[in-house]
Design an enzyme around this catalytic site. Structure first.
Site, short mmCIF file in Angstrom:
data_model
loop_
_atom_site.label_atom_id
_atom_site.label_comp_id
_atom_site.label_asym_id
_atom_site.label_seq_id
_atom_site.Cartn_x
_atom_site.Cartn_y
_atom_site.Cartn_z
N ARG A 171 -4.13 1.25 -0.26
CA ARG A 171 -3.01 0.44 -0.70
C ARG A 171 -3.15 -1.01 -0.28
O ARG A 171 -3.12 -1.91 -1.07
CB ARG A 171 -1.69 1.01 -0.14
CG ARG A 171 -1.23 2.23 -0.85
CD ARG A 171 -0.19 2.96 -0.08
NE ARG A 171 -0.77 3.59 1.08
CZ ARG A 171 -0.16 4.51 1.81
NH1 ARG A 171 1.05 4.88 1.51
NH2 ARG A 171 -0.76 5.06 2.83
N HIS A 186 0.28 8.99 -5.22
CA HIS A 186 -0.69 10.08 -5.05
C HIS A 186 -1.17 10.57 -6.42
O HIS A 186 -2.37 10.75 -6.65
CB HIS A 186 -0.05 11.29 -4.36
CG HIS A 186 0.38 11.07 -2.94
ND1 HIS A 186 1.64 11.38 -2.50
CD2 HIS A 186 -0.30 10.60 -1.86
CE1 HIS A 186 1.73 11.11 -1.21
NE2 HIS A 186 0.58 10.62 -0.79
P1 ADP Z 1 -1.07 10.97 5.38
O1 ADP Z 1 -0.22 12.08 5.86
O2 ADP Z 1 -2.52 11.08 5.72
O3 ADP Z 1 -0.48 9.59 5.61
P2 ADP Z 1 -0.23 11.04 2.62
O4 ADP Z 1 0.11 12.39 2.16
O5 ADP Z 1 0.91 10.08 2.79
O6 ADP Z 1 -1.16 11.16 3.85
O7 ADP Z 1 -1.26 10.40 1.60
C1 ADP Z 1 -2.51 10.97 1.40
C2 ADP Z 1 -3.47 9.95 0.85
O8 ADP Z 1 -2.99 9.53 -0.43
C3 ADP Z 1 -3.53 8.66 1.68
O9 ADP Z 1 -4.47 8.75 2.68
C4 ADP Z 1 -3.93 7.66 0.65
O10 ADP Z 1 -5.31 7.73 0.47
C5 ADP Z 1 -3.27 8.16 -0.61
N1 ADP Z 1 -2.04 7.46 -0.94
C6 ADP Z 1 -0.81 7.59 -0.39
N2 ADP Z 1 0.09 6.80 -0.98
C7 ADP Z 1 -0.57 6.14 -1.95
C8 ADP Z 1 -0.21 5.16 -2.93
N3 ADP Z 1 1.04 4.69 -3.02
N4 ADP Z 1 -1.17 4.71 -3.76
C9 ADP Z 1 -2.43 5.19 -3.64
N5 ADP Z 1 -2.84 6.09 -2.75
C10 ADP Z 1 -1.94 6.56 -1.93
#
Ligand code: ADP
Length: 159
Positions: free
Chosen positions: A90, A17
Site C-alpha cells: 500500500r 484484498h
Molecule cells: P495482516 O494480518 O498480515 O496485516 P491482512 O489480512 O490485513 O494481513 O492483509 C493481508 C495482506 O493483504 C497484506 O499483507 C497486504 O499484502 C495485503 N493487503 C491488505 N490490505 C490491502 C489493500 N488495501 N490493498 C492491497 N493489498 C492489501
C-alpha cells in the site's frame, strides 16, 4: 503449474484484498488465499467466518481456493507446492516490514515474494480501519464486498 499464496488475517476481507487476489488470479494458474490462525490476535471474526466470507466473495474466481493455516507461511508453501507469496503493497510504511519478511522467507525456505502495487482506490484501506469505522457507524459500503458489509453491520450492532 504456477501456484501462489496470498496469506493474511482477512479479518475481514476488504476490496483491497480482493483486488490483489483477482489480479493474481489473472497471472497464475492457481491462487490460494490462506487465512492465518493466529492465537496472539483477538479477531472480530472467527477463522471459520473469515473463510466463509472469503469463499463467498471469490466464488466466481475459478482458480482461487481458500484455506487456513497455522505457523509459518513458508511451511504452508512447502506442504502445498507453492513457490511464491503474493502481497499487496500500500504505502512506504508497508515496505520495511514486508521486505524483511520476504528476505527471511527466502533465506529460510527459498520461497519468493512478489509485490503487487495496490489499486490507488484502496491504498488507505486496512481491515483494522474498516472495523473501527464500522463499529462506530461509519459508512464502509464502498470498501468491502456486500456479504462482508452485512456481517459487519450485524457484528457492530451486537458489539
Ligand atoms: P495482516 O494480518 O498480515 O496485516 P491482512 O489480512 O490485513 O494481513 O492483509 C493481508 C495482506 O493483504 C497484506 O499483507 C497486504 O499484502 C495485503 N493487503 C491488505 N490490505 C490491502 C489493500 N488495501 N490493498 C492491497 N493489498 C492489501
Amino acid at each position: 503449474m504456477r501456484r501462489v499464496v496470498c496469506p493474511g488475517s482477512f479479518d475481514p476481507v476488504t476490496n483491497g484484498h480482493l483486488d490483489i487476489v483477482t489480479r493474481a488470479a489473472r497471472l497464475y494458474d492457481e491462487v490460494v488465499v490462506a487465512v492465518l490462525r493466529n492465537p496472539n490476535k483477538t479477531p472480530m471474526f472467527s477463522v471459520d467466518e473469515r473463510l466463509d466470507m472469503l469463499r463467498e466473495v471469490t466464488r466466481d474466481l475459478d482458480n482461487v481456493q481458500v484455506a487456513e493455516f497455522e505457523g509459518l507461511t513458508v511451511d504452508f508453501c512447502k506442504a502445498n507446492g507453492i513457490s511464491a507469496i503474493v502481497k499487496g503493497l500500500r504505502a512506504v510504511s508497508d515496505f520495511d516490514y514486508e521486505l524483511q519478511m520476504a528476505q527471511m522467507n527466502y533465506n529460510q525456505a527459498g520461497v519468493e515474494t512478489l509485490f503487487m502495487s495496490t489499486n490507488p482506490l484502496y491504498a488507505f484501506l486496512s481491515s483494522s480501519l474498516v472495523k473501527d469505522f464500522a463499529r462506530y457507524g461509519g459508512d464502509v459500503a464502498s470498501l468491502v464486498p456486500g456479504p462482508v458489509l452485512d456481517r459487519l453491520k450485524v457484528r457492530s450492532a451486537g458489539a
